[in-house]
Design a protein around this motif. Sequence first.
Motif: not given
Length: 268
Positions: A40-42, A76-83, A156-159
């Motif tokens: 999650x390092x954007x 978003x919830x599935x990947x644990x992000x809020x954006x 995939x993760x958010x990153x």
Amino acid sequence: MLDNHSPVDADSITAAADRLREALATGKPVAPVRDLIGRDDIKAAYAVQQQLTTSRIEAGATVVGRKIGLTSPAVQQQLGVDRPDFGVLFDDMEYGAGAIVPADAVLQPRIEAEIAFVLRADLAHGPLDDEQVRRAIDYAVAAIEICGSRVADWDISFGDTVADNASAGGFVLGTRQVPLTAFDPVAAEMTMAIDSETVSTGSGAACLGDPINAVVWLARQAREFGAPLRAGQVILSGALGPMRPVRPGAAVHASVTGLGSVSFAFSE
């Protein structure tokens, strides 16, 4: 411009970009890149995306717009992000309405129906608020996005997805172009079918409450990253319903109330 400092070192960012380039070059999915850039390092993820974008442009591709992803709270919830996230659309990603898309054009394809907006003015200055964005939009059009992942099994993760150009693959636009004065994106209802079987339904309200909200978010992010949205660009504003996998030979059709329909087929 955004401060792109990240605790992830430059070598790791380049290694992640090289891994994803390998998938593009060979047509074979690769392992996730989160071992190199984190989950999650954007800033690191967008730095990888930027390297890949630069490579595409240097190879002759032209940027024709952007896509917005992760606009659904459930995803978003599935990947644990809020954006949400965003990716770049290139000229070789676009297919005409009714086109036969080569089955190998997109790795591990999945489809989603959405509303696309085409801009008539730049979104580079000013407040970039709802009013300004609405004025900048020339028209809305029904769209199908062909998402694709260079990461094996969509693991995939958010990153991972941000680095992989927000899992962009291709897109098809409808032919009915409607100005916002004659179309309410929030009220739009979507139905998508594969081989005449309905596989996804949804509404404009499912996209950040209003697809225009998604474009406002994107306009601000794009300017912050130093590459503002420009007149003539296509903006895929985000899925109106669940994304679905699709196989070679499938015929895909989507309709959006107020915008008509759009369809394409994959080759065998």
